[in-house]
Design a protein around this motif. Structure first.
Motif, PDB file in Angstrom:
ATOM      1  N   VAL A  77       0.846  -1.199   0.000  1.00 28.03           N
ATOM      2  CA  VAL A  77       0.000   0.000   0.000  1.00 28.03           C
ATOM      3  C   VAL A  77       0.882   1.250   0.000  1.00 28.03           C
ATOM      4  N   ALA A  78       0.683   2.088  -0.988  1.00 26.64           N
ATOM      5  CA  ALA A  78       1.405   3.359  -1.142  1.00 26.64           C
ATOM      6  C   ALA A  78       2.920   3.182  -1.166  1.00 26.64           C
ATOM      7  N   ASP A  79       3.385   2.056  -1.683  1.00 23.55           N
ATOM      8  CA  ASP A  79       4.818   1.801  -1.801  1.00 23.55           C
ATOM      9  C   ASP A  79       5.413   2.777  -2.819  1.00 23.55           C
ATOM     10  N   PRO A  80       6.414   3.563  -2.427  1.00 20.95           N
ATOM     11  CA  PRO A  80       6.983   4.546  -3.345  1.00 20.95           C
ATOM     12  C   PRO A  80       7.540   3.914  -4.625  1.00 20.95           C
ATOM     13  N   ASP A  81       8.023   2.681  -4.540  1.00 18.04           N
ATOM     14  CA  ASP A  81       8.563   2.024  -5.728  1.00 18.04           C
ATOM     15  C   ASP A  81       7.469   1.643  -6.722  1.00 18.04           C
ATOM     16  N   SER A  82       6.239   1.517  -6.252  1.00 20.81           N
ATOM     17  CA  SER A  82       5.121   1.161  -7.131  1.00 20.81           C
ATOM     18  C   SER A  82       4.373   2.383  -7.652  1.00 20.81           C
ATOM     19  N   LEU A  84       4.044   4.716  -9.988  1.00 20.15           N
ATOM     20  CA  LEU A  84       4.505   5.076 -11.330  1.00 20.15           C
ATOM     21  C   LEU A  84       4.191   6.531 -11.680  1.00 20.15           C
ATOM     22  N   HIS A  85       3.027   7.009 -11.280  1.00 20.61           N
ATOM     23  CA  HIS A  85       2.657   8.394 -11.560  1.00 20.61           C
ATOM     24  C   HIS A  85       3.599   9.358 -10.839  1.00 20.61           C
ATOM     25  N   GLY A  86       3.846   9.099  -9.562  1.00 21.45           N
ATOM     26  CA  GLY A  86       4.753   9.952  -8.791  1.00 21.45           C
ATOM     27  C   GLY A  86       6.162   9.937  -9.352  1.00 21.45           C
ATOM     28  N   LYS A  87       6.620   8.762  -9.780  1.00 20.55           N
ATOM     29  CA  LYS A  87       7.956   8.672 -10.370  1.00 20.55           C
ATOM     30  C   LYS A  87       8.041   9.480 -11.661  1.00 20.55           C
ATOM     31  N   ALA A  88       6.987   9.420 -12.473  1.00 16.73           N
ATOM     32  CA  ALA A  88       6.977  10.172 -13.724  1.00 16.73           C
ATOM     33  C   ALA A  88       7.003  11.675 -13.455  1.00 16.73           C
ATOM     34  N   LEU A  89       6.243  12.131 -12.463  1.00 20.30           N
ATOM     35  CA  LEU A  89       6.245  13.549 -12.116  1.00 20.30           C
ATOM     36  C   LEU A  89       7.624  13.991 -11.619  1.00 20.30           C
ATOM     37  N   GLU A  90       8.227  13.157 -10.786  1.00 18.78           N
ATOM     38  CA  GLU A  90       9.551  13.468 -10.262  1.00 18.78           C
ATOM     39  C   GLU A  90      10.573  13.557 -11.403  1.00 18.78           C
ATOM     40  N   ALA A  91      10.506  12.619 -12.333  1.00 19.01           N
ATOM     41  CA  ALA A  91      11.434  12.608 -13.464  1.00 19.01           C
ATOM     42  C   ALA A  91      11.239  13.830 -14.356  1.00 19.01           C
ATOM     43  N   SER A  92      10.001  14.283 -14.487  1.00 15.65           N
ATOM     44  CA  SER A  92       9.738  15.443 -15.346  1.00 15.65           C
ATOM     45  C   SER A  92      10.300  16.736 -14.752  1.00 15.65           C
TER      46      SER A  92
END
Length: 110
Positions: A77-82, A84-92
């Motif tokens: 639940v709410a695992d940062p590695d899972s 994907l949306h948050g990772k994409a925002l961070e990468a952008s």
């Protein structure tokens, strides 16, 4: 004073979790009183959780899942590695190229 209103999808998920907890309790052959005792909570609180009442504290939910032996099911639940949306925002937001190399200045004032 503002009134908090849960989105319909969130309300449905809370009710679904309550139903799942109820099924887990019944499969174990435990009464409401049995599980409430194991979790150290009041029977009315457990009933509210099973009915999907949104005012039930999240700590109660986690404690009941622990008493049922289902607390490890919360690991994803709410695992940062899972996320994907948050990772994409961070990468952008990352810079697309490195900055200029700056020469060190030898103009020290001492």
């Amino acid at each position: 004073m503002s009134k908090f209103v849960m989105p319909l999808q969130a309300t449905e998920r809370v009710a679904q979790l309550g139903q799942r907890i109820r099924v887990a309790r019944i499969r174990r052959g435990w009464s409401v009183a049995d599980l409430a005792s194991k979790a150290g909570i009041n029977r009315n609180t457990l009933t509210a959780l099973e009915l999907g009442k949104p005012g039930t504290a999240i700590g109660v939910c986690f404690t009941v899942l622990w008493a049922l032996g289902l607390d490890k099911s919360l690991d994803p639940v709410a695992d940062p590695d899972s996320d994907l949306h948050g990772k994409a925002l961070e990468a952008s937001r990352r810079p697309t190229r490195a900055g200029k190399v700056r020469k060190a200045s030898d103009d020290y004032d001492f």
